[in-house]
Design a protein around this motif. Structure first.
Motif, PDB file in Angstrom:
ATOM      1  N   GLY A  28      -2.094  -3.791   1.110  1.00  0.00           N
ATOM      2  CA  GLY A  28      -3.288  -3.296   0.246  1.00  0.00           C
ATOM      3  C   GLY A  28      -2.681  -3.186  -1.466  1.00  0.00           C
ATOM      4  N   VAL A  29      -3.736  -3.322  -2.340  1.00  0.00           N
ATOM      5  CA  VAL A  29      -3.274  -3.315  -3.709  1.00  0.00           C
ATOM      6  C   VAL A  29      -4.297  -2.368  -4.442  1.00  0.00           C
ATOM      7  CG1 VAL A  29      -3.152  -4.461  -5.760  1.00  0.00           C
ATOM      8  CG2 VAL A  29      -2.324  -5.762  -3.585  1.00  0.00           C
ATOM      9  N   HIS A  30      -3.563  -1.311  -5.288  1.00  0.00           N
ATOM     10  CA  HIS A  30      -4.478  -0.280  -5.665  1.00  0.00           C
ATOM     11  C   HIS A  30      -4.401  -0.104  -7.132  1.00  0.00           C
ATOM     12  CE1 HIS A  30      -3.810   0.390  -1.279  1.00  0.00           C
ATOM     13  NE2 HIS A  30      -5.003   1.128  -1.448  1.00  0.00           N
ATOM     14  N   LEU A  31      -5.200   0.229  -7.753  1.00  0.00           N
ATOM     15  CA  LEU A  31      -5.214   0.153  -9.244  1.00  0.00           C
ATOM     16  C   LEU A  31      -5.177   1.837  -9.648  1.00  0.00           C
ATOM     17  CD1 LEU A  31      -5.691  -0.568 -12.351  1.00  0.00           C
ATOM     18  CD2 LEU A  31      -8.179  -0.011 -11.970  1.00  0.00           C
ATOM     19  N   TYR A  32      -4.153   2.278 -10.260  1.00  0.00           N
ATOM     20  CA  TYR A  32      -3.906   3.442 -11.006  1.00  0.00           C
ATOM     21  C   TYR A  32      -4.118   3.328 -12.487  1.00  0.00           C
ATOM     22  CZ  TYR A  32      -2.257   8.064 -12.099  1.00  0.00           C
ATOM     23  OH  TYR A  32      -1.987   9.429 -12.682  1.00  0.00           O
ATOM     24  N   HIS A  54     -15.293   9.269   1.001  1.00  0.00           N
ATOM     25  CA  HIS A  54     -14.006   9.819   0.232  1.00  0.00           C
ATOM     26  C   HIS A  54     -13.710   9.159  -1.030  1.00  0.00           C
ATOM     27  CE1 HIS A  54     -13.184  11.456   4.289  1.00  0.00           C
ATOM     28  NE2 HIS A  54     -11.923  11.658   3.967  1.00  0.00           N
ATOM     29  N   HIS A  55     -13.109   9.719  -1.880  1.00  0.00           N
ATOM     30  CA  HIS A  55     -12.684   9.298  -2.966  1.00  0.00           C
ATOM     31  C   HIS A  55     -11.596   8.517  -2.799  1.00  0.00           C
ATOM     32  CE1 HIS A  55     -15.262  12.668  -4.179  1.00  0.00           C
ATOM     33  NE2 HIS A  55     -15.598  11.810  -5.249  1.00  0.00           N
ATOM     34  N   HIS A  56     -11.475   7.351  -3.495  1.00  0.00           N
ATOM     35  CA  HIS A  56     -10.171   6.311  -3.356  1.00  0.00           C
ATOM     36  C   HIS A  56      -9.962   5.437  -4.557  1.00  0.00           C
ATOM     37  CE1 HIS A  56      -7.347   4.339  -1.105  1.00  0.00           C
ATOM     38  NE2 HIS A  56      -8.133   3.407  -0.680  1.00  0.00           N
ATOM     39  N   PHE A  57      -8.632   5.009  -4.574  1.00  0.00           N
ATOM     40  CA  PHE A  57      -8.446   4.138  -5.644  1.00  0.00           C
ATOM     41  C   PHE A  57      -9.295   2.773  -5.838  1.00  0.00           C
ATOM     42  CE2 PHE A  57      -3.812   5.449  -5.122  1.00  0.00           C
ATOM     43  CZ  PHE A  57      -3.733   6.015  -6.316  1.00  0.00           C
ATOM     44  N   PHE A  90       3.973  -1.939 -11.802  1.00  0.00           N
ATOM     45  CA  PHE A  90       4.366  -1.317 -10.455  1.00  0.00           C
ATOM     46  C   PHE A  90       4.392   0.284 -10.520  1.00  0.00           C
ATOM     47  CE2 PHE A  90       7.082   0.313  -6.920  1.00  0.00           C
ATOM     48  CZ  PHE A  90       6.106   0.056  -5.881  1.00  0.00           C
ATOM     49  N   VAL A  91       4.044   1.135  -9.722  1.00  0.00           N
ATOM     50  CA  VAL A  91       4.497   2.609  -9.893  1.00  0.00           C
ATOM     51  C   VAL A  91       4.613   3.270  -8.534  1.00  0.00           C
ATOM     52  CG1 VAL A  91       3.214   2.862 -12.217  1.00  0.00           C
ATOM     53  CG2 VAL A  91       2.039   3.214 -10.108  1.00  0.00           C
ATOM     54  N   HIS A  92       3.953   2.705  -7.394  1.00  0.00           N
ATOM     55  CA  HIS A  92       4.147   3.436  -6.270  1.00  0.00           C
ATOM     56  C   HIS A  92       3.924   2.481  -4.967  1.00  0.00           C
ATOM     57  CE1 HIS A  92       5.187   7.402  -4.313  1.00  0.00           C
ATOM     58  NE2 HIS A  92       4.524   7.054  -3.521  1.00  0.00           N
ATOM     59  N   LEU A 108       0.276  -0.809  -2.101  1.00  0.00           N
ATOM     60  CA  LEU A 108       1.317  -1.022  -3.317  1.00  0.00           C
ATOM     61  C   LEU A 108       0.078  -0.543  -4.626  1.00  0.00           C
ATOM     62  CD1 LEU A 108       2.555  -4.530  -3.024  1.00  0.00           C
ATOM     63  CD2 LEU A 108       3.622  -2.629  -2.316  1.00  0.00           C
ATOM     64  N   VAL A 109       0.623   0.345  -5.415  1.00  0.00           N
ATOM     65  CA  VAL A 109      -0.108   0.887  -6.502  1.00  0.00           C
ATOM     66  C   VAL A 109       0.626   0.432  -7.688  1.00  0.00           C
ATOM     67  CG1 VAL A 109      -0.923   3.089  -7.515  1.00  0.00           C
ATOM     68  CG2 VAL A 109      -0.458   3.011  -4.871  1.00  0.00           C
TER      69      VAL A 109
END
Length: 165
Positions: A28-32, A54-57, A90-92, A108-109
């Protein structure tokens, strides 16, 4: 179990038994995205198959593409945001096992340092709103691994495991 050598960043917590079959991990790829101490989170549709209400990226599954290409595509498709690859870092990572026997997921965040546009709902069947939430007061309910990732980013940790015990 012996102690890892000094300086080893992530000691092995569990070693797969020889007879265990190989199971591919979903990526999974997520935006922070953060602005003025607030993180962008979407409220998932109540009929969503994963984490309804639910709240999510902003997130998606990596398809036949690089993780950064996936992030850029998902940001455009889900929220109308335009992000340049040079503005992504990449952060987390969160390695998640939801239940024994479930397919493992590597989440991946990536932080976007800049983007063009304001988040807007592009897929109302998936996400009902985009909002900016204080990183130290996330809304309830928030997907647990998203909460863990935000905490990791805030404290300079690159990796979290969930569900592997």
């Amino acid at each position: 179990m012996t102690e890892p050598p000094p300086g080893t960043p992530f000691p092995a917590l569990r070693v797969r038994a020889q007879e265990t079959r190989t199971v591919a991990n979903v990526i999974g790829v997520h935006l922070y995205a953060e602005r003025d101490g607030h993180a962008l989170l979407g409220l998932r549709h109540p009929d969503s198959p994963y984490a309804p209400s639910h709240h999510h990226f902003l997130a998606g599954h990596c398809e036949q593409e690089s993780a950064i290409a996936c992030l850029i595509r998902e940001a455009q498709e889900e929220a109308g945001l335009v992000i340049a690859a040079d503005d992504v870092e990449f952060v987390h990572a969160v390695h998640v096992l939801d239940a024994p026997g479930a397919q493992p997921r590597m989440q991946l965040v990536f932080r976007a340092r800049a983007w063009v546009g304001e988040p807007r709902v592009m897929g109302p069947d998936k996400c009902v709103s985009w909002d900016w939430w204080p990183v130290d007061a996330l809304p309830e309910p928030t997907v647990e691994y998203a909460r863990a990732a935000i905490d990791g980013v805030r404290h300079g940790r690159l990796y979290t495991e969930m569900g592997w015990t």
